[in-house]
Write an enzyme that holds these catalytic residues in place. Sequence first.
Site, PDB file in Angstrom:
ATOM      1  N   ARG A   7       0.363  -1.527  -0.012  1.00 20.79           N
ATOM      2  CA  ARG A   7      -0.156  -0.372   0.332  1.00 20.79           C
ATOM      3  C   ARG A   7       0.720   1.461   0.294  1.00 20.79           C
ATOM      4  O   ARG A   7       0.137   1.703  -0.986  1.00 20.79           O
ATOM      5  CB  ARG A   7      -1.084   0.299   1.122  1.00 20.79           C
ATOM      6  CG  ARG A   7       0.146  -0.089   2.602  1.00 20.79           C
ATOM      7  CD  ARG A   7      -1.213  -0.313   3.620  1.00 20.79           C
ATOM      8  NE  ARG A   7      -0.977  -0.626   4.640  1.00 20.79           N
ATOM      9  CZ  ARG A   7      -1.078  -0.201   6.086  1.00 20.79           C
ATOM     10  NH1 ARG A   7      -1.973   0.789   6.191  1.00 20.79           N
ATOM     11  NH2 ARG A   7      -0.369  -0.876   7.370  1.00 20.79           N
ATOM     12  N   SER A  34      -5.188   5.074   5.816  1.00 17.39           N
ATOM     13  CA  SER A  34      -4.953   2.606   5.741  1.00 17.39           C
ATOM     14  C   SER A  34      -4.497   2.900   4.084  1.00 17.39           C
ATOM     15  O   SER A  34      -3.525   2.574   4.004  1.00 17.39           O
ATOM     16  CB  SER A  34      -5.772   2.844   6.289  1.00 17.39           C
ATOM     17  OG  SER A  34      -6.126   3.089   7.782  1.00 17.39           O
ATOM     18  N   GLU A  55     -19.745   3.409   0.133  1.00 14.52           N
ATOM     19  CA  GLU A  55     -18.926   2.844  -0.204  1.00 14.52           C
ATOM     20  C   GLU A  55     -19.400   2.435  -1.539  1.00 14.52           C
ATOM     21  O   GLU A  55     -18.992   2.732  -3.365  1.00 14.52           O
ATOM     22  CB  GLU A  55     -18.353   1.560   0.047  1.00 14.52           C
ATOM     23  CG  GLU A  55     -17.416   1.198   0.981  1.00 14.52           C
ATOM     24  CD  GLU A  55     -18.311   1.994   2.805  1.00 14.52           C
ATOM     25  OE1 GLU A  55     -18.979   2.108   2.631  1.00 14.52           O
ATOM     26  OE2 GLU A  55     -17.246   2.223   3.389  1.00 14.52           O
ATOM     27  N   PHE A  80     -14.387  -3.895   2.101  1.00 15.53           N
ATOM     28  CA  PHE A  80     -15.553  -2.974   1.926  1.00 15.53           C
ATOM     29  C   PHE A  80     -16.535  -2.230   0.521  1.00 15.53           C
ATOM     30  O   PHE A  80     -17.168  -2.314  -0.118  1.00 15.53           O
ATOM     31  CB  PHE A  80     -15.289  -1.565   2.941  1.00 15.53           C
ATOM     32  CG  PHE A  80     -15.121  -1.752   4.212  1.00 15.53           C
ATOM     33  CD1 PHE A  80     -16.110  -3.456   5.079  1.00 15.53           C
ATOM     34  CD2 PHE A  80     -14.546  -1.837   5.305  1.00 15.53           C
ATOM     35  CE1 PHE A  80     -15.861  -3.190   6.377  1.00 15.53           C
ATOM     36  CE2 PHE A  80     -13.585  -2.061   6.280  1.00 15.53           C
ATOM     37  CZ  PHE A  80     -14.771  -2.806   7.032  1.00 15.53           C
ATOM     38  N   HIS A 106      -5.727  -4.170   2.436  1.00 14.35           N
ATOM     39  CA  HIS A 106      -6.400  -4.580   3.700  1.00 14.35           C
ATOM     40  C   HIS A 106      -7.071  -5.652   2.763  1.00 14.35           C
ATOM     41  O   HIS A 106      -7.456  -5.917   3.513  1.00 14.35           O
ATOM     42  CB  HIS A 106      -6.884  -3.981   4.510  1.00 14.35           C
ATOM     43  CG  HIS A 106      -6.104  -2.409   4.839  1.00 14.35           C
ATOM     44  ND1 HIS A 106      -5.547  -2.035   4.729  1.00 14.35           N
ATOM     45  CD2 HIS A 106      -6.032  -2.752   6.428  1.00 14.35           C
ATOM     46  CE1 HIS A 106      -4.852  -0.898   5.052  1.00 14.35           C
ATOM     47  NE2 HIS A 106      -5.137  -1.545   6.390  1.00 14.35           N
ATOM     48  N   ASP A 114      -7.917  -6.502  13.482  1.00 12.09           N
ATOM     49  CA  ASP A 114      -9.452  -6.472  13.736  1.00 12.09           C
ATOM     50  C   ASP A 114     -10.613  -7.417  13.275  1.00 12.09           C
ATOM     51  O   ASP A 114     -11.641  -7.434  13.581  1.00 12.09           O
ATOM     52  CB  ASP A 114      -9.532  -5.451  12.106  1.00 12.09           C
ATOM     53  CG  ASP A 114      -9.445  -3.733  12.705  1.00 12.09           C
ATOM     54  OD1 ASP A 114      -9.170  -3.303  13.847  1.00 12.09           O
ATOM     55  OD2 ASP A 114      -9.274  -3.160  11.938  1.00 12.09           O
ATOM     56  N   ARG A 164      -2.388  -5.221   4.257  1.00 16.58           N
ATOM     57  CA  ARG A 164      -1.572  -4.654   5.302  1.00 16.58           C
ATOM     58  C   ARG A 164      -0.399  -4.300   5.820  1.00 16.58           C
ATOM     59  O   ARG A 164      -0.140  -2.931   5.719  1.00 16.58           O
ATOM     60  CB  ARG A 164      -2.673  -4.181   6.439  1.00 16.58           C
ATOM     61  CG  ARG A 164      -2.234  -3.606   7.785  1.00 16.58           C
ATOM     62  CD  ARG A 164      -3.188  -3.915   9.102  1.00 16.58           C
ATOM     63  NE  ARG A 164      -3.122  -2.999  10.173  1.00 16.58           N
ATOM     64  CZ  ARG A 164      -2.783  -3.958  11.273  1.00 16.58           C
ATOM     65  NH1 ARG A 164      -2.983  -4.978  11.310  1.00 16.58           N
ATOM     66  NH2 ARG A 164      -2.849  -2.633  12.161  1.00 16.58           N
TER      67      ARG A 164
END
Lengths: 311, 274
Positions: A7, A34, A55, A80, A106, A114, A164
């Site tokens: 990322r 993030s 979204e 998401f 992620h 999480d 991540r």
Amino acid sequence: MDMLGTRDVYGKTLVELGRESENIVVLDADLASSTRTNYFAREFPHRFFNMGVSEQDLIGTAAGLALAGKLPFVSSFAIFLAGKAWEQIRQSICIPNLNVKLVATHGGITVGEDGASHHSTEDFALMRVLPNMTVICPADGVETEKVIREIAKHQGPTYVRLARPKFPVVLDDAYQFQLGRSFTLRQGKDLTMIATGIMVYQCLRAAEELDKEGVSAAVVNMSTIKPIDAPAIASAVRQTGAILTAEEHSVIGGLGSAVAEVVSQNCPAPMKIIGVDDLFGVSGNADKLMAHFRLTYPYIAEGARQLLKRK
Amino acid sequence: MKLSPEKLKELKETARICRRDILRMTTLAGSGHPGGSLSCIDILVTLFFARMRHDPRQPKWEDRDRFFLSKGHSCPALYAVLSRAGYFPVEELDTLRKLNSILQGHPDMLYTPGVEVSSGSLGQGLSIGNGVALAAKVDHRNIKVYIMLGDGECQEGMVWEAAMTSAQHKLDNLCAFVDYNRLQIDGWIDDIKSLEPLQLKWESFGWKAIIIDGHSFEEIWQGLMEADRTKGKPTVCIARTVKGKGVSFMENQAKYHGMALTPEELSRALKELE
């Protein structure tokens, strides 16, 4: 071993692309720090749209920007983006075949602490089934930069899955990413391991383990999951006669399924699919979760041994 | 600026012809959505024949105004207007919903000249319109974006996500219409999931919201003028309409939402529209 965040590389590459082309716009849904789209936002505030925690609206707005001739890069967490807005991606991006680049961070279970709600073990399946969609999961940071640059040139809906944690670097700078083409990192004659994302590294380690036992395993980086590199799969079957696939995704519907669709119909051979069993994730440290879900190299080596018995 | 008596007469005549087209093409297809097409047709006719800057000979002209039919099931209305405006031959209307037709059951931009985006799954057109309006702002391009929303469609959460976006970015180059015929597939909206108070909802989301009679060309025109005058926020015209408008036995009947007329019903209906 060098480590690079896919990322982080994405965020930096977007800024470079933004400098090269006025046409690039970036959208995020309140996760810019993030997903690292905040690098782009800082340099190009007028070409960055934070859509808030919406979204579906994120996808629709990106479709509109593409219709108006912009090149939108759209980011959020994998589940998401692919999950919450799946039908919007289908109706407003894939049916009209719009040039929208979905780059999810992620992915998989290495999201870690999480837990299940934020893990994504379904996104390859969700995106792969959509007509017109291209699906890519780079093996490391080096490949991520090349993938992001390549998809900016490619026309059509594209989904890229990043992660991540930082990944070990397995490719060198001379590596050339070709959309739809796999890359053989290690030659072998007893079986071929076809992997994507972080599992390329795990397969390389498993191949080293197997080598000690006199088993020769080839390792192929299948970063483009769709369109799948069917000729490379057929040639792997011809050369080694057994195929193991490995992905940080459910064993249902992802890379293993894509490879099995080719193997079963074009070039039957014994297969072993390594991935997350049909279970949701749990909280924990990313490295511990990799072992918990049996994705680390000892489990891959064990899968290879079982596979060779069926050869 | 007011509509001239000549223009008014022309719009009325065009709407009458389009109503006949809608009923003929859906009966020929044996299916489709005539009720909601008849309720929004007067607004579409006003947009395409009096208001929007567009050129049927150049459907992809960059500086054209855009129209997005978010309630995609009412595409018979859009197809009628596009063909009468010259985007494709009127004879194509007879092929609606048939294999190899350029006129899909729900709008598809890859098949039909003049269709700005594919739709059919409800709730998505306002977000798409926002994207085009945002791009126009970024590029300092002076175009207008029009969206047609269904009333039942406003039960979709995504519409309100999008409504917040339009207000956040002060998209005064965008104007939405709600075709408020008060009926959805399963019955009266107020019996299923009421939208009221709809005007206050839009206002509280940061929009200029006005109520118009969606079958009065003068009021539709006034709504468009109001949208042009409104700066710093988007405008929505909540159009009071009648499902099946123009055919006595279709008006306010939920069953004509997704059912074509039989050939006998069609000839009765066409007599009313002579």
